[in-house]
Structures are given as structure tokens and as C-alpha cells.
Design a protein around this motif. Structure first.
Motif, short mmCIF file in Angstrom:
data_model
loop_
_atom_site.label_atom_id
_atom_site.label_comp_id
_atom_site.label_asym_id
_atom_site.label_seq_id
_atom_site.Cartn_x
_atom_site.Cartn_y
_atom_site.Cartn_z
N ILE A 171 40.44 10.08 31.44
CA ILE A 171 41.52 10.76 32.14
C ILE A 171 42.73 10.88 31.21
CG2 ILE A 171 42.97 10.78 34.20
CD1 ILE A 171 40.01 10.83 34.84
N SER A 172 43.36 12.04 31.25
CA SER A 172 44.65 12.22 30.59
C SER A 172 45.73 12.16 31.66
CB SER A 172 44.71 13.57 29.86
OG SER A 172 46.00 13.77 29.31
N ILE A 173 46.68 11.24 31.50
CA ILE A 173 47.74 11.04 32.48
C ILE A 173 48.99 11.78 32.02
CG2 ILE A 173 49.21 9.36 33.64
CD1 ILE A 173 46.34 9.27 34.55
N LYS A 174 49.61 12.52 32.95
CA LYS A 174 50.86 13.22 32.66
C LYS A 174 51.95 12.63 33.55
CE LYS A 174 50.57 17.63 31.90
NZ LYS A 174 50.38 19.08 32.11
N LEU A 175 53.04 12.20 32.94
CA LEU A 175 54.13 11.55 33.65
C LEU A 175 55.40 12.38 33.50
CD1 LEU A 175 53.55 7.92 32.31
CD2 LEU A 175 52.72 8.85 34.47
N ASP A 176 56.13 12.47 34.59
CA ASP A 176 57.41 13.18 34.53
C ASP A 176 58.32 12.60 35.60
OD1 ASP A 176 59.35 14.89 33.71
OD2 ASP A 176 58.51 16.68 34.64
N LEU A 186 59.23 9.89 40.45
CA LEU A 186 58.29 9.82 39.34
C LEU A 186 57.00 10.51 39.76
CD1 LEU A 186 57.30 8.70 36.57
CD2 LEU A 186 56.58 6.64 37.82
N CYS A 187 56.59 11.52 38.99
CA CYS A 187 55.37 12.26 39.30
C CYS A 187 54.26 11.84 38.33
CB CYS A 187 55.62 13.76 39.19
SG CYS A 187 54.19 14.77 39.62
N ILE A 188 53.10 11.51 38.90
CA ILE A 188 51.96 11.07 38.09
C ILE A 188 50.80 12.02 38.35
CG2 ILE A 188 50.39 9.16 37.59
CD1 ILE A 188 52.48 7.27 38.78
N ASN A 189 50.38 12.72 37.31
CA ASN A 189 49.26 13.66 37.41
C ASN A 189 48.10 13.18 36.55
OD1 ASN A 189 50.67 15.43 39.06
ND2 ASN A 189 51.54 16.53 37.33
N ALA A 190 46.89 13.53 36.97
CA ALA A 190 45.69 13.22 36.19
C ALA A 190 45.00 14.52 35.80
CB ALA A 190 44.74 12.35 37.01
N THR A 231 40.92 2.16 35.86
CA THR A 231 41.29 1.10 34.93
C THR A 231 41.92 1.72 33.69
OG1 THR A 231 39.08 1.13 33.95
CG2 THR A 231 39.47 -0.45 35.73
N LEU A 232 42.66 0.92 32.96
CA LEU A 232 43.36 1.46 31.79
C LEU A 232 42.40 1.98 30.72
CD1 LEU A 232 46.42 -0.89 31.13
CD2 LEU A 232 46.43 1.54 31.72
N ASP A 233 41.21 1.42 30.64
CA ASP A 233 40.30 1.89 29.61
C ASP A 233 39.75 3.28 29.90
OD1 ASP A 233 38.76 1.17 31.72
OD2 ASP A 233 37.42 -0.17 30.63
N GLN A 234 40.03 3.82 31.09
CA GLN A 234 39.67 5.21 31.38
C GLN A 234 40.71 6.18 30.85
OE1 GLN A 234 38.47 4.36 35.85
NE2 GLN A 234 37.94 6.46 35.33
N VAL A 235 41.91 5.67 30.56
CA VAL A 235 43.01 6.54 30.15
C VAL A 235 42.82 6.94 28.69
CG1 VAL A 235 45.50 6.75 29.88
CG2 VAL A 235 44.56 5.45 31.80
N PHE A 236 42.60 8.24 28.50
CA PHE A 236 42.39 8.77 27.15
C PHE A 236 43.72 9.04 26.46
CE2 PHE A 236 41.90 12.56 24.43
CZ PHE A 236 41.02 12.05 23.50
N SER A 237 44.69 9.54 27.22
CA SER A 237 46.01 9.82 26.64
C SER A 237 47.05 9.82 27.75
CB SER A 237 46.02 11.18 25.92
OG SER A 237 45.83 12.23 26.85
N MET A 238 48.32 9.72 27.36
CA MET A 238 49.44 9.82 28.29
C MET A 238 50.46 10.78 27.71
SD MET A 238 50.32 6.18 30.06
CE MET A 238 49.18 5.48 31.27
N VAL A 239 50.87 11.74 28.52
CA VAL A 239 51.85 12.74 28.09
C VAL A 239 53.14 12.48 28.85
CG1 VAL A 239 52.38 15.19 27.89
CG2 VAL A 239 50.01 14.40 27.68
N ALA A 249 57.74 2.44 28.64
CA ALA A 249 56.72 2.12 29.64
C ALA A 249 55.32 2.39 29.10
CB ALA A 249 56.97 2.93 30.92
N VAL A 250 55.16 3.50 28.38
CA VAL A 250 53.86 3.83 27.79
C VAL A 250 53.47 2.79 26.74
CG1 VAL A 250 52.61 5.52 26.40
CG2 VAL A 250 54.07 6.29 28.28
N ARG A 251 54.44 2.34 25.94
CA ARG A 251 54.13 1.30 24.95
C ARG A 251 53.66 0.02 25.63
NH1 ARG A 251 58.70 3.47 22.15
NH2 ARG A 251 60.07 1.94 23.15
N LYS A 252 54.28 -0.33 26.73
CA LYS A 252 53.88 -1.54 27.46
C LYS A 252 52.47 -1.37 28.04
CE LYS A 252 58.40 -3.44 28.56
NZ LYS A 252 58.12 -4.73 27.90
#
Length: 282
Positions: A171-176, A186-190, A231-239, A249-252
Motif C-alpha cells: 500500500i502507498s499511503i498519502k497523508l495531508d 488529517l486525511c489518510i488515503n491508501a 501492518t507497517l510492513d505492508q506500507v510501500f511508501s508514504m507521500v 511523523a513519517v520518520r518515526k
């Protein structure tokens, strides 16, 4: 010598008066002083209406509004018999609708048209929904609380469907984040692939009332992902945008993923050593 008018003659006079037009009747109660006209329907009322030029229509309206009792007596008002009014017949029509469809329509108006949940408690809405509920069946009713329960149930089904779509996918997560009128969200998209097509799903639009620190944002993101079984290991990237708190927050989250991987590696080594010991003992 006084002459007594019989009942039949009185009725005849009344019929004759009613046969006259309103204009003809009104002229009997309008005084003239040269070209000037004045009201004389009730000499005891001291009515001061005067017109520089006669307009009978204005006098008729004046008689009806300011002298309603005399207007009725002199035939300037049509008598209205409320008992003779027929009840309006409302035709019955066959419309295919049941409880499920009724609930679906209400939920769509709230979710798709941005209507508040309280709209089902508006007087005009209740008039319509009560009629439809009565047609659907006894015991069916709507109010804000019932609509909220149905909306939450529908949202739960959508959430379960999205969770099933994302299961075992990268999953690629998009945060705004955005602010308006002192409200922070806070908007969280997948973003992921389904049958070779990229789809985007909104996982959550969260109102943030606390200070938007990196730790708080990290926790909000983790809670949202966990609620979908991710789970976090499903996250391929975060934008994200270039906000300092969002980047932190992304670094953490990245640190959390590294620690998770180390723990999994450590557990794997322990299991391997345990298997070697068991094999040696055999």
C-alpha cells in the motif's frame, strides 16, 4: 304607520341585494363631496378614509379589512361555509419500496449530499418519512439517533470491504492536513492495485484537536492503519507535504518499522537456535 316586513319579503330583498355586484353595493356606502370620496359605511366609527378621486375597488378592500362585520351584513363578503368544504382526496399509488430501500435513501442523502443527520428531525422531512414509514409497515420510524445507527452500520460495511481489498497488498499511503475556521483535519488515503488498476480509498478524515506533534500524528496514523487490519510492513511508501511535523511523523513510522523488523529477525534467530538445540538433543 309602520310597515312590518314579512319573512318572505325579507328573503326576497336579501336575494335582490345578493344579485347586485360588489361595486353597486359599495357605492351605497361611499359618500361624495364634489370629486372627493369618503367612507360612510359606519357613521359611528369616525372612519377617516377619504380619496381625492373615487376608486370603488379601494373602498371595497377598505370595507372588508376595516369593517368586516358590516361588509358581511351588507353583502360585500361572500359567505364561506366551512362545513360544506369537501375533504381533499389523496390518490393512493403503488410504489415499490420497503424498509431497506427507505433506509438506503436516507443514508445516501446524508452521505452523498452533505445533509446533517438532524435533517431527519426537521418537520418537513418527518412529514414525508412518516408517510413512507406508514406505507412500509407498522413500527418503522426515523429520528436522528436511528439514522446515526444506520449510518455507522453502513460505514462499518464499507470499512470491512476496504480492509478485504487491502489484505496482503503493498500500500502507498498519502497523508495531508488542512485547517479551516480553527478546525484541523488529517486525511489518510491508501493507494493500491486491484486487477491491474490503481485505486485510491480514503481511510480516514480525522479532526485533530490537540497540538499536531510528530508523536501524535504517528499514533493517529498507526491507529487508522490498525483499524483496517494493516501492518507497517505492508506500507510501500508514504507521500506527505513538506510540513516539519508530517516529515517527523513519517520518520518515526520508519523507525517503528525498522524496530519491528529487528524484533522479527531476533525472534527468527531464537526459533532457529531452539530448533538446533532440539535436533542435537534428539
Amino acid at each position: 304607520m309602520a310597515t312590518k316586513i314579512s319573512g318572505s319579503n325579507g328573503n326576497a330583498n336579501k336575494r335582490a341585494r345578493s344579485a347586485r355586484t360588489f361595486t353597486e353595493i359599495a357605492k351605497d356606502y361611499i359618500g361624495l363631496d364634489g370629486e372627493e370620496a369618503f367612507c360612510k359605511i359606519d357613521p359611528t366609527s369616525e372612519c377617516k378614509l377619504r380619496q381625492p378621486k373615487l376608486d370603488v375597488g379601494n373602498f371595497i378592500r377598505h370595507f372588508r379589512s376595516q369593517h368586516p362585520e358590516l361588509s358581511t351584513e351588507y353583502g360585500l363578503l361572500k359567505e364561506f361555509d366551512s362545513s360544506a368544504k369537501k375533504a381533499r382526496l389523496i390518490p393512493k399509488r403503488l410504489v415499490p419500496v420497503d424498509h431497506q430501500l427507505l433506509v438506503e435513501y436516507v443514508i445516501k442523502m446524508i452521505a452523498n449530499r452533505n445533509l446533517p443527520i438532524s435533517f431527519v428531525d426537521w418537520d418537513e422531512t418527518k412529514l414525508l418519512l412518516d408517510r413512507l414509514s406508514e406505507a412500509v409497515g407498522p413500527g418503522i420510524s426515523f429520528n436522528g439517533k436511528i439514522a446515526k445507527n444506520h449510518l455507522q452500520a453502513a460505514a462499518g460495511k464499507v470499512k470491512s470491504a476496504i480492509a478485504d481489498e487491502m489484505k496482503n497488498k503493498l500500500i502507498s499511503i498519502k497523508l495531508d492536513s488542512a485547517s479551516r475556521h480553527n478546525r484541523h483535519v488529517l486525511c489518510i488515503n491508501a493507494q493500491y492495485c486491484i486487477r491491474d488498476e490503481i485505486v485510491i480509498r480514503t481511510l480516514g478524515i480525522l479532526e485533530i484537536k490537540e497540538s499536531q506533534t510528530a508523536n501524535l500524528l504517528k499514533q493517529k496514523i498507526m491507529n487508522t492503519l490498525t483499524s483496517y487490519g494493516m501492518t507497517l510492513d505492508q506500507v510501500f511508501s508514504m507521500v506527505v507535504d513538506n510540513g516539519a511535523n508530517m516529515l517527523a511523523a513519517v520518520r518515526k513510522l520508519k523507525e517503528e518499522l525498522v524496530m519491528l523488523s529487528l524484533r522479527e529477525d531476533d525472534d527468527s534467530e531464537k526459533n532457529f537456535e531452539s530448533n538446533d538445540t532440539l535436533t542435537a538433543s534428539l
